[in-house]
Motif scaffolding. Structure first.
Motif, PDB file in Angstrom:
ATOM      1  N   UNK A  62       4.166 -12.830   1.392  1.00 12.80           N
ATOM      2  CA  UNK A  62       4.645 -11.468   1.233  1.00 12.80           C
ATOM      3  C   UNK A  62       3.719 -10.521   1.980  1.00 12.80           C
ATOM      4  N   UNK A  63       4.199  -9.337   2.272  1.00 11.36           N
ATOM      5  CA  UNK A  63       3.375  -8.374   2.995  1.00 11.36           C
ATOM      6  C   UNK A  63       3.225  -7.090   2.195  1.00 11.36           C
ATOM      7  N   UNK A  64       2.119  -6.426   2.430  1.00  9.08           N
ATOM      8  CA  UNK A  64       1.866  -5.135   1.806  1.00  9.08           C
ATOM      9  C   UNK A  64       2.716  -4.094   2.536  1.00  9.08           C
ATOM     10  N   UNK A  65       3.463  -3.270   1.816  1.00 10.41           N
ATOM     11  CA  UNK A  65       4.382  -2.331   2.469  1.00 10.41           C
ATOM     12  C   UNK A  65       3.697  -1.305   3.381  1.00 10.41           C
ATOM     13  N   UNK A  66       2.468  -0.961   3.096  1.00  6.01           N
ATOM     14  CA  UNK A  66       1.775   0.056   3.888  1.00  6.01           C
ATOM     15  C   UNK A  66       1.541  -0.375   5.327  1.00  6.01           C
ATOM     16  N   UNK A  67       1.085  -1.626   5.507  1.00  2.73           N
ATOM     17  CA  UNK A  67       0.673  -2.061   6.836  1.00  2.73           C
ATOM     18  C   UNK A  67       1.147  -3.467   7.206  1.00  2.73           C
ATOM     19  N   UNK A  68       1.985  -4.057   6.394  1.00  2.00           N
ATOM     20  CA  UNK A  68       2.526  -5.407   6.638  1.00  2.00           C
ATOM     21  C   UNK A  68       1.443  -6.481   6.729  1.00  2.00           C
ATOM     22  N   UNK A  69       0.353  -6.328   5.992  1.00  3.41           N
ATOM     23  CA  UNK A  69      -0.678  -7.352   5.916  1.00  3.41           C
ATOM     24  C   UNK A  69      -0.291  -8.366   4.842  1.00  3.41           C
ATOM     25  N   UNK A  70      -0.542  -9.636   5.108  1.00 10.11           N
ATOM     26  CA  UNK A  70      -0.330 -10.681   4.117  1.00 10.11           C
ATOM     27  C   UNK A  70      -1.565 -10.759   3.219  1.00 10.11           C
ATOM     28  N   UNK A  71      -1.465 -11.417   2.067  1.00 11.51           N
ATOM     29  CA  UNK A  71      -2.647 -11.548   1.203  1.00 11.51           C
ATOM     30  C   UNK A  71      -3.834 -12.207   1.914  1.00 11.51           C
ATOM     31  N   UNK A  72      -3.572 -13.171   2.780  1.00  8.70           N
ATOM     32  CA  UNK A  72      -4.654 -13.813   3.520  1.00  8.70           C
ATOM     33  C   UNK A  72      -5.345 -12.820   4.458  1.00  8.70           C
ATOM     34  N   UNK A  73      -4.571 -11.986   5.109  1.00 10.96           N
ATOM     35  CA  UNK A  73      -5.143 -10.980   6.004  1.00 10.96           C
ATOM     36  C   UNK A  73      -5.959  -9.954   5.225  1.00 10.96           C
ATOM     37  N   UNK A  74      -5.491  -9.597   4.037  1.00 13.22           N
ATOM     38  CA  UNK A  74      -6.214  -8.635   3.192  1.00 13.22           C
ATOM     39  C   UNK A  74      -7.542  -9.241   2.746  1.00 13.22           C
ATOM     40  N   UNK A  75      -7.519 -10.505   2.342  1.00  9.08           N
ATOM     41  CA  UNK A  75      -8.744 -11.163   1.908  1.00  9.08           C
ATOM     42  C   UNK A  75      -9.742 -11.274   3.057  1.00  9.08           C
ATOM     43  N   UNK A  76      -9.255 -11.584   4.243  1.00  7.91           N
ATOM     44  CA  UNK A  76     -10.157 -11.676   5.400  1.00  7.91           C
ATOM     45  C   UNK A  76     -10.744 -10.316   5.739  1.00  7.91           C
ATOM     46  N   UNK A  77      -9.942  -9.286   5.613  1.00  8.50           N
ATOM     47  CA  UNK A  77     -10.399  -7.933   5.898  1.00  8.50           C
ATOM     48  C   UNK A  77     -11.493  -7.504   4.922  1.00  8.50           C
ATOM     49  N   UNK A  78     -11.349  -7.893   3.665  1.00 10.85           N
ATOM     50  CA  UNK A  78     -12.315  -7.517   2.628  1.00 10.85           C
ATOM     51  C   UNK A  78     -13.428  -8.533   2.476  1.00 10.85           C
ATOM     52  N   UNK A  79     -13.394  -9.591   3.264  1.00 14.22           N
ATOM     53  CA  UNK A  79     -14.395 -10.674   3.216  1.00 14.22           C
ATOM     54  C   UNK A  79     -14.470 -11.329   1.861  1.00 14.22           C
ATOM     55  N   UNK A  80     -13.313 -11.550   1.210  1.00  6.85           N
ATOM     56  CA  UNK A  80     -13.259 -12.215  -0.109  1.00  6.85           C
ATOM     57  C   UNK A  80     -13.144 -13.701   0.078  1.00  6.85           C
TER      58      UNK A  80
END
Length: 80
Positions: A62-80
């Motif tokens: 699934x993607x975040x509606x704001x920027x179409x990031x997937x959960x994996x992309x969000x985790x990589x962005x936040x270094x989780x």
């Protein structure tokens, strides 16, 4: 034969876009959808919530509606 196949895929894409546009912020039961919980869990690094949302059947692609990031992309962005 190709024309029928391409017209079916175009209809499928249009239906998919309509579903995405009409998807409400909350589930029909009044709470958040499992996909929203998944994204929230990734954003807050909450492993328990992450596991629960996946067990509930959240779409991990699934993607975040704001920027179409997937959960994996969000985790990589936040270094989780």
């Amino acid at each position: 034969m190709k024309n029928k196949k391409t017209s079916k895929t175009k209809k499928h894409r249009k239906n998919k876009i309509k579903k995405r546009q009409t998807k409400s912020k909350y589930s029909k039961k009044g709470g958040f959808t499992s996909e929203q919980l998944l994204i929230q869990a990734v954003e807050t690094a909450d492993i328990i919530l992450l596991e629960r949302s996946i067990v509930q059947g959240a779409n991990v692609n699934t993607t975040r509606p704001d920027d179409d990031y997937t959960p994996l992309m969000i985790a990589a962005e936040k270094s989780n």
